[in-house]
Design a protein around this motif. Structure first.
Motif, PDB file in Angstrom:
ATOM      1  N   ASN A  10      20.133  14.569 -37.327  1.00  0.00           N
ATOM      2  CA  ASN A  10      18.940  15.383 -37.107  1.00  0.00           C
ATOM      3  C   ASN A  10      18.690  15.448 -35.600  1.00  0.00           C
ATOM      4  O   ASN A  10      18.338  14.449 -34.975  1.00  0.00           O
ATOM      5  N   TRP A  11      18.875  16.631 -35.035  1.00  0.00           N
ATOM      6  CA  TRP A  11      18.727  16.769 -33.588  1.00  0.00           C
ATOM      7  C   TRP A  11      17.291  16.549 -33.146  1.00  0.00           C
ATOM      8  O   TRP A  11      17.035  16.025 -32.056  1.00  0.00           O
ATOM      9  N   PHE A  12      16.346  16.939 -33.968  1.00  0.00           N
ATOM     10  CA  PHE A  12      14.938  16.779 -33.587  1.00  0.00           C
ATOM     11  C   PHE A  12      14.595  15.302 -33.404  1.00  0.00           C
ATOM     12  O   PHE A  12      14.065  14.890 -32.372  1.00  0.00           O
ATOM     13  N   THR A  13      14.883  14.486 -34.420  1.00  0.00           N
ATOM     14  CA  THR A  13      14.530  13.070 -34.338  1.00  0.00           C
ATOM     15  C   THR A  13      15.357  12.345 -33.279  1.00  0.00           C
ATOM     16  O   THR A  13      14.858  11.427 -32.610  1.00  0.00           O
ATOM     17  N   LEU A  58      16.605  13.660 -30.424  1.00  0.00           N
ATOM     18  CA  LEU A  58      16.075  13.997 -29.103  1.00  0.00           C
ATOM     19  C   LEU A  58      14.702  13.363 -28.894  1.00  0.00           C
ATOM     20  O   LEU A  58      14.359  12.947 -27.781  1.00  0.00           O
ATOM     21  N   ALA A  59      13.908  13.273 -29.957  1.00  0.00           N
ATOM     22  CA  ALA A  59      12.607  12.612 -29.841  1.00  0.00           C
ATOM     23  C   ALA A  59      12.780  11.131 -29.507  1.00  0.00           C
ATOM     24  O   ALA A  59      12.003  10.555 -28.734  1.00  0.00           O
ATOM     25  N   ASP A  60      13.819  10.509 -30.058  1.00  0.00           N
ATOM     26  CA  ASP A  60      14.069   9.089 -29.792  1.00  0.00           C
ATOM     27  C   ASP A  60      14.656   8.847 -28.404  1.00  0.00           C
ATOM     28  O   ASP A  60      14.825   7.682 -28.007  1.00  0.00           O
ATOM     29  N   SER A  61      14.964   9.911 -27.667  1.00  0.00           N
ATOM     30  CA  SER A  61      15.413   9.709 -26.291  1.00  0.00           C
ATOM     31  C   SER A  61      14.323   9.029 -25.468  1.00  0.00           C
ATOM     32  O   SER A  61      14.616   8.319 -24.498  1.00  0.00           O
ATOM     33  N   PHE A  62      13.078   9.215 -25.860  1.00  0.00           N
ATOM     34  CA  PHE A  62      11.967   8.531 -25.189  1.00  0.00           C
ATOM     35  C   PHE A  62      12.089   7.015 -25.365  1.00  0.00           C
ATOM     36  O   PHE A  62      11.810   6.248 -24.441  1.00  0.00           O
ATOM     37  N   ARG A  63      12.517   6.572 -26.546  1.00  0.00           N
ATOM     38  CA  ARG A  63      12.666   5.135 -26.798  1.00  0.00           C
ATOM     39  C   ARG A  63      13.776   4.539 -25.934  1.00  0.00           C
ATOM     40  O   ARG A  63      13.692   3.376 -25.518  1.00  0.00           O
ATOM     41  N   VAL A  64      14.822   5.320 -25.679  1.00  0.00           N
ATOM     42  CA  VAL A  64      15.895   4.851 -24.801  1.00  0.00           C
ATOM     43  C   VAL A  64      15.351   4.593 -23.404  1.00  0.00           C
ATOM     44  O   VAL A  64      15.609   3.547 -22.792  1.00  0.00           O
ATOM     45  N   ALA A  65      14.578   5.549 -22.885  1.00  0.00           N
ATOM     46  CA  ALA A  65      13.968   5.371 -21.563  1.00  0.00           C
ATOM     47  C   ALA A  65      12.977   4.213 -21.568  1.00  0.00           C
ATOM     48  O   ALA A  65      12.860   3.482 -20.580  1.00  0.00           O
ATOM     49  N   ASP A  66      12.275   4.033 -22.662  1.00  0.00           N
ATOM     50  CA  ASP A  66      11.316   2.932 -22.772  1.00  0.00           C
ATOM     51  C   ASP A  66      12.022   1.580 -22.690  1.00  0.00           C
ATOM     52  O   ASP A  66      11.502   0.624 -22.092  1.00  0.00           O
ATOM     53  N   ASP A  67      13.214   1.486 -23.286  1.00  0.00           N
ATOM     54  CA  ASP A  67      13.998   0.249 -23.195  1.00  0.00           C
ATOM     55  C   ASP A  67      14.416  -0.031 -21.755  1.00  0.00           C
ATOM     56  O   ASP A  67      14.354  -1.172 -21.281  1.00  0.00           O
ATOM     57  N   LYS A  92      20.932   4.794 -35.505  1.00  0.00           N
ATOM     58  CA  LYS A  92      20.695   6.190 -35.842  1.00  0.00           C
ATOM     59  C   LYS A  92      19.197   6.469 -35.910  1.00  0.00           C
ATOM     60  O   LYS A  92      18.425   5.639 -36.382  1.00  0.00           O
ATOM     61  N   SER A  93      18.821   7.631 -35.433  1.00  0.00           N
ATOM     62  CA  SER A  93      17.451   8.086 -35.624  1.00  0.00           C
ATOM     63  C   SER A  93      17.235   8.450 -37.087  1.00  0.00           C
ATOM     64  O   SER A  93      18.207   8.697 -37.819  1.00  0.00           O
ATOM     65  N   PRO A  94      15.986   8.481 -37.546  1.00  0.00           N
ATOM     66  CA  PRO A  94      15.738   8.892 -38.937  1.00  0.00           C
ATOM     67  C   PRO A  94      16.387  10.236 -39.243  1.00  0.00           C
ATOM     68  O   PRO A  94      16.423  11.136 -38.402  1.00  0.00           O
ATOM     69  N   PHE A  95      16.888  10.362 -40.464  1.00  0.00           N
ATOM     70  CA  PHE A  95      17.625  11.558 -40.844  1.00  0.00           C
ATOM     71  C   PHE A  95      16.713  12.741 -41.172  1.00  0.00           C
ATOM     72  O   PHE A  95      17.152  13.882 -41.166  1.00  0.00           O
ATOM     73  N   THR A  96      15.452  12.471 -41.492  1.00  0.00           N
ATOM     74  CA  THR A  96      14.517  13.548 -41.835  1.00  0.00           C
ATOM     75  C   THR A  96      13.220  13.358 -41.055  1.00  0.00           C
ATOM     76  O   THR A  96      12.894  12.238 -40.626  1.00  0.00           O
ATOM     77  N   ILE A  97      12.487  14.434 -40.879  1.00  0.00           N
ATOM     78  CA  ILE A  97      11.196  14.356 -40.188  1.00  0.00           C
ATOM     79  C   ILE A  97      10.208  13.528 -41.008  1.00  0.00           C
ATOM     80  O   ILE A  97       9.374  12.810 -40.445  1.00  0.00           O
ATOM     81  N   TYR A  98      10.314  13.586 -42.337  1.00  0.00           N
ATOM     82  CA  TYR A  98       9.434  12.775 -43.168  1.00  0.00           C
ATOM     83  C   TYR A  98       9.664  11.287 -42.909  1.00  0.00           C
ATOM     84  O   TYR A  98       8.705  10.513 -42.763  1.00  0.00           O
ATOM     85  N   ASP A  99      10.937  10.879 -42.830  1.00  0.00           N
ATOM     86  CA  ASP A  99      11.239   9.485 -42.518  1.00  0.00           C
ATOM     87  C   ASP A  99      10.762   9.116 -41.117  1.00  0.00           C
ATOM     88  O   ASP A  99      10.279   8.006 -40.879  1.00  0.00           O
ATOM     89  N   PHE A 100      10.911  10.045 -40.190  1.00  0.00           N
ATOM     90  CA  PHE A 100      10.434   9.836 -38.824  1.00  0.00           C
ATOM     91  C   PHE A 100       8.930   9.575 -38.824  1.00  0.00           C
ATOM     92  O   PHE A 100       8.437   8.651 -38.163  1.00  0.00           O
ATOM     93  N   LEU A 101       8.199  10.369 -39.589  1.00  0.00           N
ATOM     94  CA  LEU A 101       6.749  10.207 -39.699  1.00  0.00           C
ATOM     95  C   LEU A 101       6.397   8.873 -40.335  1.00  0.00           C
ATOM     96  O   LEU A 101       5.528   8.140 -39.839  1.00  0.00           O
ATOM     97  N   GLN A 102       7.062   8.532 -41.418  1.00  0.00           N
ATOM     98  CA  GLN A 102       6.766   7.285 -42.110  1.00  0.00           C
ATOM     99  C   GLN A 102       7.110   6.069 -41.258  1.00  0.00           C
ATOM    100  O   GLN A 102       6.412   5.048 -41.297  1.00  0.00           O
ATOM    101  N   GLN A 103       8.182   6.178 -40.477  1.00  0.00           N
ATOM    102  CA  GLN A 103       8.559   5.085 -39.582  1.00  0.00           C
ATOM    103  C   GLN A 103       7.473   4.843 -38.543  1.00  0.00           C
ATOM    104  O   GLN A 103       7.047   3.704 -38.312  1.00  0.00           O
ATOM    105  N   ARG A 104       7.005   5.915 -37.922  1.00  0.00           N
ATOM    106  CA  ARG A 104       5.941   5.781 -36.913  1.00  0.00           C
ATOM    107  C   ARG A 104       4.648   5.270 -37.540  1.00  0.00           C
ATOM    108  O   ARG A 104       3.931   4.477 -36.927  1.00  0.00           O
ATOM    109  N   LYS A 105       4.358   5.712 -38.728  1.00  0.00           N
ATOM    110  CA  LYS A 105       3.160   5.249 -39.411  1.00  0.00           C
ATOM    111  C   LYS A 105       3.208   3.743 -39.642  1.00  0.00           C
ATOM    112  O   LYS A 105       2.230   3.030 -39.407  1.00  0.00           O
TER     113      LYS A 105
END
Length: 524
Positions: A290-293, A295-304, A374-387
């Motif tokens: 999932n390119w969206f999740t 690319l969104a997780d690129s922020f976590r790489v910089a945070d590390d 791996k980043s979450p495979f779906t936006i729903y999983d991405f949302l649930q992970q952040r929650k």
């Protein structure tokens, strides 16, 4: 065609030259220059957009069409002078004005004060932005290959522990085989893989592998749940086979260990100065679901590479917390801290563990070398992970067992996340109802905004190798990360709204199997 061929050749040459080992310092210098330029642009833009400094100092409402010239400096108007009250002409004071209404230029005073207060919210994110800035600039963001400081034969015993529910046995077996091969390539001898699972997995026989099935009847003393319960089971006297001087590397079931990470871990345990350590995890490796999740997780790489690295290398404490994977612990220290902290310490068990260890005076450090996930495979999983992260962190910062002096920076970071929906709403309202705040607040907001936007750019650069991807695709990925920012913020805001309500003692596990054939991105 010749021009296109020439450009393609030159870009290919630059891509490979840019990744030559001798250019690590030059790459870092270029990265710092771009970083500073973006922050300066944001600061200058903030100054231009909020140029009415007199209204900023007085705290009055900014009126776009108001005449900034004081009345006392204006030339007298004969018509207005003729219309003055006779008492005023004779030098007597004019009659008192009518009582001020509760509306200032059409805005009720309570709303005005609220809008001004909301403009101060960026201060909550300032500490972590400073740590990210210092971590990305003070230390080389593109270090060379780590060299072993000693022979792997002399290293202490290392247990690589993988915790899983057992729902994805093929994933566990495949990654186990890969990680075993990596350890062999690094010439490790004193190591063991432990697979800790709720359901038994049909693993191949291997003297380097030990499987622990957590009994369904097992209960910890405090009632720990989920992953914390499984981790605590491994520490029980009749289960643990490690000595106090041994080391544990905590991995998730999807974690891929690299040779660079193992060299970093070996250096860390050979050094032996710190009881806990953690390193970088990247998410854009081999195949992308999932390119969206991603690319969104690129922020976590910089945070590390920013906040995490700076806090661990400079202060040797997880001041803002840390992750639950790529965690290296000394057995004696882990058994003293334990994972048995009840239900409140079971949702974000990694951060609860880190805060307790920090409270008890243990030392931390950053480990060189990256691991892959791996980043979450779906936006729903991405949302649930952040929650889940949000709810777990709320339980951590509100725990009475963790003193404020230990968790105050984590609390500021968390509440900058919690107040994100309100902060974004205040920015939107400012366009309609511009309010004045001290000029320093505008500079703070510009700094925080510049740092956060650049972290997406840096995360992409760090995740993808330009010599494999090419400059054009690299630029496309950077543009994609910037484009996904608003949508990522929307998802994060929705996660905040959902996470603040409902039962916080739940542990959502994202799906680990591909939902479709992934796009292969050769970056290694």
């Amino acid at each position: 065609m010749r021009i296109m061929g020439f450009l393609s050749t030159r870009l290919s040459f630059l891509s490979h030259a840019w990744s030559e080992p001798g250019l690590h310092t030059a790459k870092h210098a270029a990265h710092v220059s771009i970083f500073l330029t973006i922050i300066i642009i944001f600061t200058v833009s903030s100054t231009v957009l909020n140029g009415d400094t007199s209204s900023l100092k007085t705290g009055a409402l900014i009126r776009p069409n108001a005449d900034p010239q004081p009345l006392a400096d204006k030339d007298p108007d004969p018509k207005l002078d003729a219309a003055k009250d006779p008492q005023e002409k004779e030098g007597n004071p004019p009659p008192p004005p009518p009582p001020a209404s509760s509306v200032n230029d059409g805005i009720p005073r309570p709303l005005l004060l609220l809008l001004q207060l909301l403009r101060f919210l960026p201060i909550l994110a300032l500490p972590q932005s400073i740590f990210n800035f210092l971590g990305l600039t003070c230390f080389n963001a593109f270090p060379g290959r780590a060299k072993l400081k000693g022979s792997p034969l002399l290293a202490p015993f290392i247990c690589l522990r993988v915790v899983t529910r057992g729902d994805y046995p093929d994933l566990v077996k495949n990654n186990l085989a890969r990680n075993l091969d990596t350890c062999q390539r690094v010439s490790m001898e004193n190591y063991l893989f432990e697979i800790v699972t709720d359901k038994k997995i049909d693993l191949p026989e291997n003297k380097r592998v030990r499987q622990l099935v957590v009994p369904s009847s097992y209960r910890t003393k405090s009632g720990a749940l989920f992953k914390a319960r499984a981790l605590q089971y491994c520490l029980e006297e009749d289960v643990n086979v490690l000595s106090d001087a041994d080391w544990i590397v905590h991995l998730d079931e999807e974690t891929i260990v690299t040779e660079a990470a193992m060299r970093g871990i070996l250096n860390f345990v050979l050094d032996g100065k710190h009881q806990f350590g953690q390193g970088l995890i990247t998410y854009a490796n081999e195949s992308i679901q999932n390119w969206f999740t991603t690319l969104a997780d690129s922020f976590r790489v910089a945070d590390d590479m920013g906040k995490l690295r700076f806090q661990l290398k400079m202060f040797h404490k997880p001041l803002f917390g840390w992750k639950g994977s790529y965690v290296v612990t000394q057995v004696e220290a882990e058994r003293r801290v334990t994972f048995d902290h009840g239900p409140d310490g079971s949702v974000a068990e990694d951060n609860y563990f880190a805060m307790i260890a920090q409270r008890d005076g243990y030392s931390f450090d950053f480990i060189e070398g990256e691991m892959w996930e791996k980043s979450p495979f779906t936006i729903y999983d991405f949302l649930q992970q952040r929650k889940r992260w949000l709810q777990g962190l709320l339980l951590v910062v509100h725990s009475r067992h963790i003193p404020i002096r230990t968790k105050w920076l984590m609390s500021l970071s968390l509440y900058s996340w919690v107040t994100m929906p309100v902060a974004i709403a205040s920015v939107s309202l400012t366009a309609v109802y511009p309010v004045a705040v001290p000029v320093v607040i505008n500079y703070v907001a510009a700094f925080v905004g510049g740092v956060n936007i650049y972290m997406y750019i840096f995360g992409v650069i760090k995740s993808f190798r330009v010599d494999r991807l090419g400059w054009l695709r690299m630029l496309a990925c950077i543009a994609g990360a910037l484009v996904t920012m608003p949508f990522n913020m929307l998802v994060e805001n929705f996660a905040v709204l959902r996470g603040l309500y409902g039962d916080k003692h739940k542990f959502y596990v994202v799906k680990k199997l591909p939902v479709h054939d992934a796009a292969i991105v050769n970056i290694v």
